[in-house]
Scaffold this motif. Structure first.
Motif, mmCIF file in Angstrom:
data_model
loop_
_atom_site.group_PDB
_atom_site.id
_atom_site.type_symbol
_atom_site.label_atom_id
_atom_site.label_comp_id
_atom_site.label_asym_id
_atom_site.label_seq_id
_atom_site.Cartn_x
_atom_site.Cartn_y
_atom_site.Cartn_z
ATOM 1 N N THR A 64 0.834 -1.205 0.000
ATOM 2 C CA THR A 64 0.000 0.000 0.000
ATOM 3 C C THR A 64 0.865 1.251 0.000
ATOM 4 N N LEU A 65 1.923 1.257 0.787
ATOM 5 C CA LEU A 65 2.803 2.418 0.838
ATOM 6 C C LEU A 65 3.498 2.642 -0.496
ATOM 7 N N VAL A 66 3.974 1.582 -1.119
ATOM 8 C CA VAL A 66 4.611 1.712 -2.433
ATOM 9 C C VAL A 66 3.622 2.264 -3.455
ATOM 10 N N ARG A 67 2.399 1.783 -3.438
ATOM 11 C CA ARG A 67 1.393 2.252 -4.390
ATOM 12 C C ARG A 67 1.004 3.710 -4.132
ATOM 13 N N ILE A 68 1.066 4.150 -2.880
ATOM 14 C CA ILE A 68 0.858 5.566 -2.584
ATOM 15 C C ILE A 68 1.966 6.397 -3.216
ATOM 16 N N LEU A 69 3.214 5.950 -3.058
ATOM 17 C CA LEU A 69 4.348 6.683 -3.602
ATOM 18 C C LEU A 69 4.284 6.783 -5.123
ATOM 19 N N LEU A 70 3.716 5.779 -5.768
ATOM 20 C CA LEU A 70 3.604 5.776 -7.227
ATOM 21 C C LEU A 70 2.343 6.482 -7.724
ATOM 22 N N ILE A 99 5.215 11.287 -11.797
ATOM 23 C CA ILE A 99 5.995 10.348 -10.981
ATOM 24 C C ILE A 99 6.221 9.047 -11.734
ATOM 25 N N ARG A 100 5.173 8.497 -12.311
ATOM 26 C CA ARG A 100 5.297 7.188 -12.967
ATOM 27 C C ARG A 100 6.141 7.259 -14.228
ATOM 28 N N ARG A 101 6.227 8.428 -14.847
ATOM 29 C CA ARG A 101 7.098 8.573 -16.018
ATOM 30 C C ARG A 101 8.570 8.450 -15.654
ATOM 31 N N ARG A 102 8.893 8.674 -14.382
ATOM 32 C CA ARG A 102 10.294 8.697 -13.967
ATOM 33 C C ARG A 102 10.650 7.549 -13.030
ATOM 34 N N CYS A 103 9.722 6.631 -12.826
ATOM 35 C CA CYS A 103 9.950 5.516 -11.900
ATOM 36 C C CYS A 103 9.726 4.176 -12.580
ATOM 37 N N GLY A 104 10.527 3.196 -12.199
ATOM 38 C CA GLY A 104 10.292 1.818 -12.603
ATOM 39 C C GLY A 104 9.649 1.071 -11.456
#
Length: 210
Positions: A48-54, A78-83
């Motif tokens: 849940t925490l990871v999905r909040i960050l994304l 955010i999602r454009r710059r994260c894997g």
């Protein structure tokens, strides 16, 4: 993103699902270039925490930034710059594995498709086979290859060794140690303390959402 700006900054972030408090008052900072473990038992609130960050789950309270972008309101940026490697990856089953890699990496200008294919070959993944014929562990490796080679500024890995056999898990740990040594910013959610101790510079502990 400024060089002195942290990769992740959270202040009092919480998430409730009805009466259940999945995340409670999460407050922490992760500098750039760090490999950080998010450690806790199953059901502790890691995913849940990871999905909040994304920006995939809207927090109930609190605020924060990822790579300088506000969580939730700047979710696309955010999602454009994260894997992101989810705990249970589900790549498109009807596609051939090579086509899936090409598709997944096309979203990132700094991706390295040749490295991804070499990584898949080292894991004995037949790229001409349809993904639906892959085992759970093979799917995990296929998606992991796309994530590690996407060239993103920040990587989120949720239980990256899930479904892998012992040989694949050992190879993965060696690979993540090299990513750490190269200065990649990585957040790894896991319940395996031994793996986190080997890979990460720092550890965040979470239990019952806190």
């Amino acid at each position: 993103m400024r060089m002195d700006q942290p990769a992740i900054l959270l202040d009092g972030v919480s998430k409730r699902f009805g009466e259940v408090a999945a995340v409670r008052d999460a407050t922490f900072t992760i500098p750039r270039g760090r490999s950080v473990g998010l450690l806790g038992p199953n059901g502790a609130g890691k995913t849940t925490l990871v999905r909040i960050l994304l920006g995939m789950v809207r927090p109930t309270a609190g605020r924060g930034t990822v790579l300088g972008h506000r969580i939730w309101s700047d979710a696309v940026a955010i999602r454009r710059r994260c894997g992101y490697l989810p705990a249970e990856p589900r790549p498109y089953g009807r596609w051939r594995a090579g086509a899936y890699l090409d598709f997944a990496l096309a979203f990132y200008p700094g991706s390295d498709p040749a490295r991804a294919r070499a990584m898949a070959a080292s894991w004995d993944l037949p790229l001409d086979r349809r993904v639906r014929a892959y085992s759970t562990g093979m799917k995990q490796k296929l998606v992991l290859a796309s994530v590690l080679c996407c060239g993103a500024d920040l990587l989120f890995l949720d239980e990256p060794a899930g479904g892998m056999d012992p040989a694949g898990r050992a190879w993965l740990l060696d690979l993540l140690v090299r990513e750490r040594q190269a200065g990649r910013t990585v957040l790894i959610a896991s319940h395996l303390l031994r793996d986190i101790e080997r890979i990460c510079d720092e550890v965040l502990f979470i239990a019952r959402g806190r």
